[in-house]
Design an enzyme around this catalytic site. Structure first.
Site, PDB file in Angstrom:
ATOM      1  N   GLU A  96       0.364  11.396 -39.047  1.00 14.37           N
ATOM      2  CA  GLU A  96      -0.793  11.778 -39.838  1.00 14.37           C
ATOM      3  C   GLU A  96      -1.924  10.778 -39.651  1.00 14.37           C
ATOM      4  O   GLU A  96      -1.690   9.600 -39.400  1.00 14.37           O
ATOM      5  CB  GLU A  96      -0.394  11.848 -41.323  1.00 14.37           C
ATOM      6  CG  GLU A  96       0.754  12.828 -41.534  1.00 14.37           C
ATOM      7  CD  GLU A  96       1.083  13.088 -42.997  1.00 14.37           C
ATOM      8  OE1 GLU A  96       0.451  12.475 -43.871  1.00 14.37           O
ATOM      9  OE2 GLU A  96       1.974  13.912 -43.244  1.00 14.37           O
ATOM     10  N   CYS A 109      -8.080   6.191 -40.827  1.00 12.99           N
ATOM     11  CA  CYS A 109      -6.813   5.470 -40.897  1.00 12.99           C
ATOM     12  C   CYS A 109      -5.843   6.150 -39.943  1.00 12.99           C
ATOM     13  O   CYS A 109      -5.530   7.329 -40.121  1.00 12.99           O
ATOM     14  CB  CYS A 109      -6.329   5.549 -42.353  1.00 12.99           C
ATOM     15  SG  CYS A 109      -4.749   4.766 -42.632  1.00 12.99           S
ATOM     16  N   CYS A 120      10.104  -1.364 -44.957  1.00 13.48           N
ATOM     17  CA  CYS A 120       9.607  -1.985 -46.189  1.00 13.48           C
ATOM     18  C   CYS A 120      10.049  -1.113 -47.369  1.00 13.48           C
ATOM     19  O   CYS A 120       9.982   0.114 -47.296  1.00 13.48           O
ATOM     20  CB  CYS A 120       8.093  -2.134 -46.145  1.00 13.48           C
ATOM     21  SG  CYS A 120       7.554  -3.224 -44.817  1.00 13.48           S
ATOM     22  N   CYS A 123       7.646   1.818 -48.923  1.00 14.01           N
ATOM     23  CA  CYS A 123       6.782   2.619 -48.044  1.00 14.01           C
ATOM     24  C   CYS A 123       7.507   3.881 -47.612  1.00 14.01           C
ATOM     25  O   CYS A 123       8.631   3.819 -47.100  1.00 14.01           O
ATOM     26  CB  CYS A 123       6.393   1.789 -46.825  1.00 14.01           C
ATOM     27  SG  CYS A 123       5.388   2.726 -45.654  1.00 14.01           S
ATOM     28  N   GLY A 170       3.558   3.480 -39.086  1.00 10.42           N
ATOM     29  CA  GLY A 170       4.007   2.607 -37.991  1.00 10.42           C
ATOM     30  C   GLY A 170       3.513   1.182 -38.083  1.00 10.42           C
ATOM     31  O   GLY A 170       2.611   0.855 -38.862  1.00 10.42           O
ATOM     32  N   GLU A 171       4.140   0.333 -37.280  1.00 10.72           N
ATOM     33  CA  GLU A 171       3.756  -1.077 -37.203  1.00 10.72           C
ATOM     34  C   GLU A 171       3.077  -1.286 -35.847  1.00 10.72           C
ATOM     35  O   GLU A 171       3.734  -1.316 -34.806  1.00 10.72           O
ATOM     36  CB  GLU A 171       5.005  -1.962 -37.339  1.00 10.72           C
ATOM     37  CG  GLU A 171       4.795  -3.414 -36.994  1.00 10.72           C
ATOM     38  CD  GLU A 171       3.592  -4.067 -37.668  1.00 10.72           C
ATOM     39  OE1 GLU A 171       3.442  -3.966 -38.895  1.00 10.72           O
ATOM     40  OE2 GLU A 171       2.774  -4.671 -36.942  1.00 10.72           O
ATOM     41  N   SER A 202      -3.646  -3.657 -38.914  1.00 10.56           N
ATOM     42  CA  SER A 202      -2.891  -4.147 -40.063  1.00 10.56           C
ATOM     43  C   SER A 202      -1.428  -4.334 -39.666  1.00 10.56           C
ATOM     44  O   SER A 202      -0.823  -3.448 -39.075  1.00 10.56           O
ATOM     45  CB  SER A 202      -2.996  -3.130 -41.203  1.00 10.56           C
ATOM     46  OG  SER A 202      -2.201  -3.533 -42.300  1.00 10.56           O
ATOM     47  N   SER A 224      -0.083  -7.296 -44.421  1.00 13.65           N
ATOM     48  CA  SER A 224       0.515  -6.694 -45.613  1.00 13.65           C
ATOM     49  C   SER A 224       1.420  -7.729 -46.247  1.00 13.65           C
ATOM     50  O   SER A 224       2.535  -7.940 -45.795  1.00 13.65           O
ATOM     51  CB  SER A 224       1.318  -5.450 -45.201  1.00 13.65           C
ATOM     52  OG  SER A 224       0.432  -4.432 -44.808  1.00 13.65           O
ATOM     53  N   LEU A 225       0.937  -8.387 -47.276  1.00 12.75           N
ATOM     54  CA  LEU A 225       1.667  -9.528 -47.836  1.00 12.75           C
ATOM     55  C   LEU A 225       2.604  -9.102 -48.975  1.00 12.75           C
ATOM     56  O   LEU A 225       3.803  -9.318 -48.909  1.00 12.75           O
ATOM     57  CB  LEU A 225       0.667 -10.591 -48.305  1.00 12.75           C
ATOM     58  CG  LEU A 225       1.265 -11.942 -48.676  1.00 12.75           C
ATOM     59  CD1 LEU A 225       1.913 -12.616 -47.481  1.00 12.75           C
ATOM     60  CD2 LEU A 225       0.186 -12.854 -49.281  1.00 12.75           C
ATOM     61  N   HIS A 226       2.066  -8.552 -50.031  1.00 12.76           N
ATOM     62  CA  HIS A 226       2.826  -7.926 -51.126  1.00 12.76           C
ATOM     63  C   HIS A 226       3.664  -8.849 -51.999  1.00 12.76           C
ATOM     64  O   HIS A 226       4.263  -8.384 -52.965  1.00 12.76           O
ATOM     65  CB  HIS A 226       3.739  -6.801 -50.618  1.00 12.76           C
ATOM     66  CG  HIS A 226       3.057  -5.841 -49.714  1.00 12.76           C
ATOM     67  ND1 HIS A 226       1.869  -5.233 -50.016  1.00 12.76           N
ATOM     68  CD2 HIS A 226       3.384  -5.406 -48.475  1.00 12.76           C
ATOM     69  CE1 HIS A 226       1.502  -4.454 -49.023  1.00 12.76           C
ATOM     70  NE2 HIS A 226       2.394  -4.538 -48.072  1.00 12.76           N
ATOM     71  N   ASN A 302       1.252   3.813 -54.824  1.00 13.03           N
ATOM     72  CA  ASN A 302       1.187   5.277 -54.878  1.00 13.03           C
ATOM     73  C   ASN A 302       2.596   5.827 -54.852  1.00 13.03           C
ATOM     74  O   ASN A 302       3.314   5.643 -53.881  1.00 13.03           O
ATOM     75  CB  ASN A 302       0.408   5.825 -53.677  1.00 13.03           C
ATOM     76  CG  ASN A 302      -1.070   5.537 -53.824  1.00 13.03           C
ATOM     77  OD1 ASN A 302      -1.664   5.792 -54.863  1.00 13.03           O
ATOM     78  ND2 ASN A 302      -1.663   4.969 -52.781  1.00 13.03           N
ATOM     79  N   CYS A 345      -2.468   5.866 -49.480  1.00 17.82           N
ATOM     80  CA  CYS A 345      -1.606   4.863 -48.833  1.00 17.82           C
ATOM     81  C   CYS A 345      -0.159   5.103 -49.223  1.00 17.82           C
ATOM     82  O   CYS A 345       0.148   5.276 -50.389  1.00 17.82           O
ATOM     83  CB  CYS A 345      -1.920   3.452 -49.323  1.00 17.82           C
ATOM     84  SG  CYS A 345      -3.576   2.956 -49.060  1.00 17.82           S
TER      85      CYS A 345
END
Ligand code: SAH
Length: 371
Positions: A96, A109, A120, A123, A170-171, A202, A224-226, A302, A345
């Site tokens: 997507e 995006c 993760c 996600c 994806g990464e 990212s 992406s720290l979180h 989300n 997201c």
């Protein structure tokens, strides 16, 4: 039966690769520039559209090459103007991409892989497992598709996509070469011509990839720290066990040093109620981020089915932001856009034919996304 030789898809070739391709055909360099402009500025679908290229070269190109974009299976427009595409890639899986208009900006995006191998905990892409890397054509194809959704491509028109972020499925640093080719096309004057400040990669923190990236391109970087410490981050972002926070911060500082243009890292922090949204965690994050020139983007979680996490209250989000501002960290809250078309997201699920069998652990989610 004679098997036909597979044609080379030119759509995802970086400018250097396209030059090499024409050199091999015994053609001049400037052919690469012409074809780049046709594909990425004028939206050519075939070589026959390319009127400034000789008939004989067009015939030759038709024999050995093609311009092939992934197929759009769904295009949705949300009430707030957000657009979402479901794109089928070779092999039948779907990814997507989402376009978010905001004033005179429009941020696209995009996805870099079918699914994601990093898993993760919060996600939904990760929950679907991993299938494969997208090709460079499938990555840059998402940009071309978004621009063409406004009508025929026309370089004289104001840009329809002003910013691109690798924040879809994806990464990106686990699909290094194809992502770099696509980035080069985004930033190439003869293709999309976006400035380095308007293309952002990212990453969840693939440290060696960050160091490799600077050798190839000076794209803007987001992480992406979180979580403010390794103990919590190990649970949320498993790759942290391999590349802990200290190493990630050091790699980001090295990246900025090499950019040497006063840009900062964007730090993404998804806020989850009771998990990483407490004032004590905000203070710890403030101390950590003092050591990295950055801006912080708080993303309220989300929800998706069976995620096991909740979005914090508006008060908790505001309080967290306040602590960060007090600590002197530039902080914004990412507001949910396109939620009613599942474009926010963490809501991008595509349709991943999982090769890892990880998705079996989350059967309810997979069923939901395929009906
Ligand atoms: N793998 C890369 C690119 C994906 S970016 C990376 O991790 O940076 C997608 C962003 O959305 C990440 O910051 C991710 O942590 C965040 N995200 C994922 N799921 C989310 C959810 N359910 N709610 C809010 N943000 C989410």
């Amino acid at each position: 039966m004679t098997e036909s030789i597979p044609k080379t898809n030119l759509l995802g070739m970086s400018p250097e690769k396209l030059e090499a391709f024409f050199a091999e055909l015994g053609e001049k360099r400037f052919r690469a520039t012409q074809v780049l402009k046709w594909m990425h500025q004028l939206g050519a679908e075939t070589f026959d559209d390319m009127t400034n290229i000789s008939k004989s070269l067009r015939v030759k190109l038709n024999q050995v090459a093609e311009i092939r974009e992934p197929e759009v299976v769904m295009h949705d427009v949300s009430k707030d103007g957000t657009r979402k595409w479901v794109i089928r890639v070779d092999g039948g899986s779907c990814v997507e991409s989402v376009l978010i208009p905001e004033g005179d900006r429009a941020t696209l995006c995009i996805s870099s892989q079918v699914g994601c191998a990093l898993d993760c905990s919060f996600c939904s892409t990760g929950k679907q497992g991993f299938n494969r890397n997208l090709t460079a054509s499938e990555i840059i194809g998402q940009v071309r598709i978004a621009i063409k959704s406004f009508g025929p491509m026309d370089p004289a028109q104001p840009r329809r996509v002003t910013n691109v972020v690798f924040m879809g499925m994806g990464e990106p640093l686990m699909n290094f070469e194809n992502v770099v080719s696509a980035i080069k096309l985004m930033m190439e004057d003869n293709a999309y011509g976006l400035s380095k400040r308007r293309v952002t990669l990212s990453t969840a923190g693939v440290v060696p990839g960050i160091d490799k990236l600077i050798e190839e391109t000076d794209v803007s970087l987001a992480i992406s720290l979180h979580a403010p410490n390794d103990e919590l981050r190990n649970q949320l972002v498993p790759i942290n066990k391999r590349y802990p926070i200290e190493e990630l911060i050091a790699a980001c500082n090295r990246y900025l040093e090499r950019l040497n243009d006063r840009r900062v890292i964007t730090v993404e922090y998804t806020l989850m109620a009771g998990i990483n949204d407490q004032p004590v965690q905000a203070r710890e994050l403030g101390r950590l981020l003092k050591r990295l020139p950055c801006k912080l983007n708080l993303i309220p979680f989300n929800p998706f089915p069976n995620s096991g996490y909740d979005r914090p209250s508006e008060d908790a989000i505001a309080a967290f932001k306040q602590v960060m501002l007090k600590a002197g960290i530039m902080t914004t809250v990412r507001r949910t856009r396109g939620a009613e078309i599942d474009a926010a997201c963490g809501q991008l699920v595509g349709q991943v034919e999982d090769r890892t069998r990880r998705s079996q652990k989350y059967i309810p989610i997979v069923q939901e996304s395929t009906v």
